[in-house]
Scaffold this motif. Structure first.
Motif, PDB file in Angstrom:
ATOM      1  N   ARG A   1      43.844 -41.596  30.739  1.00 45.07           N
ATOM      2  CA  ARG A   1      45.154 -40.768  30.150  1.00 45.07           C
ATOM      3  C   ARG A   1      44.729 -39.551  29.528  1.00 45.07           C
ATOM      4  N   ASP A   2      43.963 -38.747  30.086  1.00 42.97           N
ATOM      5  CA  ASP A   2      43.665 -37.422  29.851  1.00 42.97           C
ATOM      6  C   ASP A   2      44.566 -36.746  28.894  1.00 42.97           C
ATOM      7  N   GLY A   3      43.978 -36.467  27.824  1.00 47.47           N
ATOM      8  CA  GLY A   3      45.167 -35.545  26.742  1.00 47.47           C
ATOM      9  C   GLY A   3      45.935 -36.258  25.920  1.00 47.47           C
ATOM     10  N   GLN A   4      45.829 -37.722  26.034  1.00 48.36           N
ATOM     11  CA  GLN A   4      46.874 -38.420  24.962  1.00 48.36           C
ATOM     12  C   GLN A   4      46.499 -38.438  23.658  1.00 48.36           C
ATOM     13  N   PHE A   5      44.977 -38.402  23.317  1.00 52.86           N
ATOM     14  CA  PHE A   5      44.527 -38.351  21.914  1.00 52.86           C
ATOM     15  C   PHE A   5      43.763 -36.921  21.725  1.00 52.86           C
ATOM     16  N   TYR A   6      44.237 -36.253  20.559  1.00 55.61           N
ATOM     17  CA  TYR A   6      43.600 -34.834  20.401  1.00 55.61           C
ATOM     18  C   TYR A   6      42.135 -34.995  19.797  1.00 55.61           C
ATOM     19  N   GLY A   7      41.482 -36.164  19.705  1.00 58.42           N
ATOM     20  CA  GLY A   7      40.146 -36.222  19.038  1.00 58.42           C
ATOM     21  C   GLY A   7      39.074 -36.445  19.949  1.00 58.42           C
ATOM     22  N   PRO A   8      37.853 -35.733  19.873  1.00 58.13           N
ATOM     23  CA  PRO A   8      36.792 -36.037  20.766  1.00 58.13           C
ATOM     24  C   PRO A   8      36.448 -37.341  20.797  1.00 58.13           C
ATOM     25  N   ASN A   9      35.506 -37.915  21.664  1.00 58.63           N
ATOM     26  CA  ASN A   9      34.966 -39.263  21.826  1.00 58.63           C
ATOM     27  C   ASN A   9      33.279 -39.231  21.715  1.00 58.63           C
ATOM     28  N   ASP A  10      33.008 -38.071  21.351  1.00 58.59           N
ATOM     29  CA  ASP A  10      31.451 -37.837  21.262  1.00 58.59           C
ATOM     30  C   ASP A  10      30.533 -38.458  19.816  1.00 58.59           C
ATOM     31  N   ASP A  11      29.309 -38.355  19.995  1.00 55.55           N
ATOM     32  CA  ASP A  11      28.464 -38.742  19.031  1.00 55.55           C
ATOM     33  C   ASP A  11      28.851 -38.252  17.657  1.00 55.55           C
ATOM     34  N   LYS A  12      29.189 -36.962  17.422  1.00 56.80           N
ATOM     35  CA  LYS A  12      29.588 -36.200  16.345  1.00 56.80           C
ATOM     36  C   LYS A  12      30.800 -37.018  15.885  1.00 56.80           C
ATOM     37  N   TYR A  13      31.748 -37.431  16.755  1.00 55.03           N
ATOM     38  CA  TYR A  13      32.887 -38.007  16.157  1.00 55.03           C
ATOM     39  C   TYR A  13      32.858 -39.352  15.755  1.00 55.03           C
ATOM     40  N   ALA A  14      31.909 -40.137  16.521  1.00 56.47           N
ATOM     41  CA  ALA A  14      31.520 -41.436  15.971  1.00 56.47           C
ATOM     42  C   ALA A  14      30.917 -41.404  14.757  1.00 56.47           C
ATOM     43  N   SER A  15      29.999 -40.358  14.454  1.00 58.73           N
ATOM     44  CA  SER A  15      29.811 -40.352  12.908  1.00 58.73           C
ATOM     45  C   SER A  15      30.624 -40.136  12.003  1.00 58.73           C
ATOM     46  N   TYR A  16      31.699 -39.401  12.357  1.00 53.21           N
ATOM     47  CA  TYR A  16      32.765 -38.921  11.468  1.00 53.21           C
ATOM     48  C   TYR A  16      33.613 -40.413  11.301  1.00 53.21           C
TER      49      TYR A  16
END
Length: 322
Positions: free
Chosen positions: A27-42
């Motif tokens: 569902r590309d584009g449904q969520f504005y946030g990234p899902n990378d390691d940086k976001y996992a730390s956040y």
């Protein structure tokens, strides 16, 4: 593994890479946030901030010995994993658009790739507790999601929803709370949700009314303040402020980079310049900013239970159809 299962697995991990960040594929584009390691730390910062807010509790609803728990929008799964440890005899399901959850999870938890904005495929009356946290700006039809939670809860089960406000107390007329960048940011994000994406960032204002309209009873709303920076004199709020500052400093790029580039047409360089200046504002000790968060929970009534006016019906003759 069948060819179809391999194809499905590969499709949800065929991530979008954009402006140095990684985003979900399903569902590309449904969520504005990234899902990378940086976001996992956040997400670890935010999880800790919620624990501080709730006095180290994982939930406020009066649940007792649940058998089935659903965590909607589980992210990296931190809350779901803590709940699996807290209720070792319960079965925990965490759903998200991204399969980026921690791999070393307790045996009583499983993670599924799913879109909570679509019709839920679980059997009716499946769960004792449904939990949603931090999905503002990601849902186009909140009343429908609340109806889905109602439908799939067992009678007597609880739905709990926790959200943050984009608005801060930044006031151009108050030197201690004034900064044009803060007010511009809040106004731009709110406008994007209302007028461009169709996914509101004003969710916090409507959670209680959504809960009542869906038919929940014993609805409770709890309001809290998140300071931004260690400016409060109260020791607990000061500690929360330190984490609140990290929340904004670590989170701001992920919050805006997709929205500002995809929707507003900003360049990568323009976003990075904004983020750099915004972090300076956050770390300026002269600014005494805060914003509000809320926790709302409600119970699905039992068959035959009288429901007060304002709910789905005056008397439930059985589990209400949604």
């Amino acid at each position: 593994m069948s060819t179809m299962m391999i194809s499905l697995a590969s499709s949800v991990t065929r991530y979008r890479y954009e402006n140095g960040r990684r985003y979900h594929a399903f569902r590309d584009g449904q969520f504005y946030g990234p899902n990378d390691d940086k976001y996992a730390s956040y997400e670890m910062v935010v999880h800790h901030l919620w624990l501080l807010t709730l006095d180290d509790k994982l939930f406020l609803a009066p649940i007792d010995d649940p058998e089935m728990i659903l965590d909607v929008g589980t992210g990296t799964g931190l809350w779901a994993i803590d709940m699996a440890d807290y209720f070792p005899s319960a079965e925990i399901i965490g759903t998200d658009l991204s399969p980026t959850q921690v791999t070393t999870a307790p045996p009583n938890i499983r993670f599924e790739v799913d879109d909570a904005c679509s019709e839920w495929t679980y059997p009716r009356d499946s769960f004792d507790f449904v939990h949603v946290r931090g999905l503002t700006g990601c849902v186009r039809d909140w009343p429908y999601l609340y109806e889905q939670a109602y439908k799939h809860l067992k009678p007597g089960g609880y739905f709990e929803h926790l959200e943050f406000s984009i608005d801060t107390n930044a006031d151009p007329n108050n030197p201690a709370h004034a900064h044009q960048m803060y007010t511009q940011f809040s106004n731009s994000i709110l406008s994007l949700g209302d007028n461009r994406t169709g996914m509101t960032f004003r969710t916090i204002r409507h959670m209680k009314s959504y809960m009542l309209a869906a038919g929940f009873v014993d609805v409770e709303e709890h309001r809290f303040v998140w300071p931004i920076g260690p400016w409060p004199s109260d020791p607990h709020l000061k500690d929360m402020g330190r984490w609140g500052e990290r929340n904004w400093a670590d989170g701001i790029e992920g919050w805006v980079i997709a929205l500002y580039t995809r929707v507003l047409g900003w360049t990568y360089e323009e976003v990075q310049g904004f983020v750099k200046e915004f972090r300076k504002v956050i770390k300026d000790r002269k600014n005494h900013f805060w914003h509000e968060v809320r926790c709302v929970y409600g119970r699905k009534p039992f068959p035959g239970e009288v429901v007060e006016s304002g709910g789905k019906a005056e008397a439930e003759g059985g589990a209400a159809e949604v």
